[in-house]
Design an enzyme around this catalytic site. Structure first.
Site, PDB file in Angstrom:
ATOM      1  NE  ARG A   1      14.694  54.835  13.136  1.00  0.00           N
ATOM      2  CZ  ARG A   1      13.643  54.102  13.229  1.00  0.00           C
ATOM      3  NH1 ARG A   1      12.733  53.787  12.597  1.00  0.00           N
ATOM      4  NH2 ARG A   1      13.038  54.108  14.666  1.00  0.00           N
TER       5      ARG A   1
ATOM      6  CE1 TYR B   1      33.397  48.364  -4.119  1.00  0.00           C
ATOM      7  CE2 TYR B   1      31.614  47.653  -2.652  1.00  0.00           C
ATOM      8  CZ  TYR B   1      32.708  48.420  -2.897  1.00  0.00           C
ATOM      9  OH  TYR B   1      33.176  49.418  -1.932  1.00  0.00           O
TER      10      TYR B   1
ATOM     11  CG  ASP C   1      26.643  47.520  -7.963  1.00  0.00           C
ATOM     12  OD1 ASP C   1      26.513  48.507  -8.348  1.00  0.00           O
ATOM     13  OD2 ASP C   1      27.461  47.146  -6.874  1.00  0.00           O
TER      14      ASP C   1
ATOM     15  CE  LYS D   1      32.391  54.226  -5.304  1.00  0.00           C
ATOM     16  NZ  LYS D   1      31.988  52.798  -5.519  1.00  0.00           N
TER      17      LYS D   1
HETATM   18  C1  LIG Z   1      31.913  51.815  -4.482  1.00  0.00           C
HETATM   19  C2  LIG Z   1      30.909  50.890  -5.022  1.00  0.00           C
HETATM   20  C3  LIG Z   1      29.954  50.219  -4.078  1.00  0.00           C
HETATM   21  C4  LIG Z   1      29.742  50.639  -2.782  1.00  0.00           C
HETATM   22  O1  LIG Z   1      29.684  52.005  -2.240  1.00  0.00           O
HETATM   23  P1  LIG Z   1      29.950  52.741  -0.934  1.00  0.00           P
HETATM   24  O2  LIG Z   1      29.161  53.824  -0.891  1.00  0.00           O
HETATM   25  O3  LIG Z   1      31.405  52.757  -1.099  1.00  0.00           O
HETATM   26  O4  LIG Z   1      29.454  51.645  -0.054  1.00  0.00           O
HETATM   27  C5  LIG Z   1      29.045  49.292  -4.777  1.00  0.00           C
HETATM   28  N1  LIG Z   1      29.143  48.745  -5.648  1.00  0.00           N
HETATM   29  C6  LIG Z   1      29.905  49.264  -6.718  1.00  0.00           C
HETATM   30  C7  LIG Z   1      30.163  48.802  -7.829  1.00  0.00           C
HETATM   31  C8  LIG Z   1      30.981  50.203  -6.208  1.00  0.00           C
HETATM   32  O5  LIG Z   1      31.882  50.499  -7.188  1.00  0.00           O
END
Ligand SMILES: *Cc1c(COP(=O)(O)O)cnc(C)c1O
Length: 393
Positions: free
Chosen positions: A59, A112, A184, A209
């Site tokens: 872990r 988000y 973010d 992404k």
């Molecule tokens: C998709 C996204 C997230 C979250 O990612 P996940 O892997 O789906 O939890 C966070 N911030 C932004 C800007 C996103 O587009």
């Protein structure tokens, strides 16, 4: 013996190819192996009780997860990177690492949306105050500070509505008051925005992404410096967060092509954005890399590129006609994600959940992700959508 790679900085396209790989540690194999394992044996009593091994327990990391962490740390200019099972968990773990009961968090209003749910749910239940701020506030954020303000969270450009924040102005206020800043950075990735170089303490990426790039992975990264990294490391460990070696290997694999993919997403995205801006059905395109966009000057100053994600506001049409537009598209998929090789589109309306700003664009809004298809084919697809919309109106 092969000479080791000198410690110099290469161009991003070179870095994503070489970072996090150490072939001669693994008998010359180009990629680190997928190491599965929970138990890690110690060679002696002494090594066991003094934790002198490189790894202690599955872990807590293994060669596969460490390879990706090392690469992201170098790209971000961070002291350390933590992997999480999703982008959203990267955000929650970072916030839980930095905040404690009684603290106040300033959260950008254009975050988000699930990030808002963490704030309004888990954080508030835990006695943390959260208030939302206008993404365009810049240095004016100083007026929102409270005696117990501990951290400022940014996301730039903003989710859906694409406002670009003045990151250095907000960081200057945070530094003057000893506050932690988190961002973010999923849209730009560390290839096109280096938050830590701008003074931000924590850079978070939904690797789901563009790091993945293939719509087959959920993963998050938290890159941070110094004492803040140690705090988040401790929360990450205590909460038992870990990522499977298979997912870490997919993340590393995505990294190798991230620079070439992003360049194509950027170029194709701009091409489709310009085409849309010239369409009679479109009132406004929201894309920071477009000349004339409200965020263009800040984007140009702080970013070195753009991805394939942007938004557009249509002139008013009845909802059935808007729906006909979506239903006529063959190449664009309708789905709540982005960053993969495929083009995506969703309608959106932020008016019900934004609290520090008002969302009233004057027409239906949609967010597009331009994938790796040929832009001319995508434009033809959108033109088919507009024809169906006109027929339905
Ligand atoms: C998709 C996204 C997230 C979250 O990612 P996940 O892997 O789906 O939890 C966070 N911030 C932004 C800007 C996103 O587009």
């Amino acid at each position: 013996m092969k000479p080791s790679v000198p410690e110099i900085t290469y161009a991003p396209a070179t870095e994503v190819v070489r970072l996090g790989r150490d072939p001669f540690r693994f008998d010359g194999f180009v990629n680190p192996p997928v190491v599965r394992g929970s138990t890690v044996l110690s060679p002696s009593y002494d090594a066991l009780v003094n934790h002198s091994g490189r790894y202690s327990y599955g872990r807590r990391g293994n060669p596969t997860t460490e390879a990706l962490e090392t690469a992201i740390s170098a790209l971000e200019g961070a002291d350390g990177t933590l992997l999480t099972p999703s982008g959203l968990s990267a955000i929650s773990v970072a916030l839980l690492g930095v905040l404690k009961a009684g603290d106040h968090l300033l959260m950008v209003d254009t975050a988000y949306n699930p990030t808002r749910r963490i704030c309004d749910g888990v954080l508030r239940r835990g006695g943390i105050e959260v208030s939302y701020y206008d993404p365009l506030i810049g240095a004016g954020i100083e007026s929102l500070l409270r005696p117990n303000t501990r951290a400022i969270f940014l996301e730039s450009p903003g989710s859906q509505s694409m406002e670009v924040q003045d990151v250095p102005a907000i960081v200057a206020v945070a530094k003057a008051h000893g506050l932690v800043t988190l961002i973010d950075n999923t849209w730009a990735t560390p290839l096109y925005l280096k938050p830590l170089a701008l003074g931000v303490d924590v850079s978070i990426m939904a690797g789901t992404k563009y790091l993945s790039g293939h719509a087959d992975l959920n993963i998050g990264t938290i890159a941070a410096r110094g004492a803040v990294f140690k705090q988040i490391l401790s929360a990450h460990g205590d909460l038992g967060i870990c990522v499977s070696p298979d997912d870490a290997a997919l993340g590393s694999r995505g990294l190798r092509t991230m620079a070439v993919r992003l360049e194509r997403h950027w170029r194709s995205g701009l091409e489709v954005a310009r085409w849309l801006a010239a369409r009679p059905e479109v009132a406004r395109v929201l894309h920071p890399a477009l000349e004339g966009d409200a965020g263009h000057a800040l984007w140009k100053r702080d970013f070195t590129g753009a991805c394939g994600l942007f938004s557009a506001i249509l002139k008013p049409v009845p909802e059935p006609a808007f729906a006909a537009f979506f239903d006529a598209l063959a190449l664009f998929g309708m789905g709540y994600s982005w960053g993969g090789f495929e083009s995506l589109i969703i309608p959106f309306d932020c008016s019900s959940y934004r609290t520090a700003t008002t969302w009233a664009p004057g027409g239906p809004a949609m967010r597009l992700h331009i994938g790796l298809e040929e832009p001319a084919d995508l434009q033809a697809d959108l033109a088919r959508g507009f024809a169906a919309m006109a027929a339905a109106a």
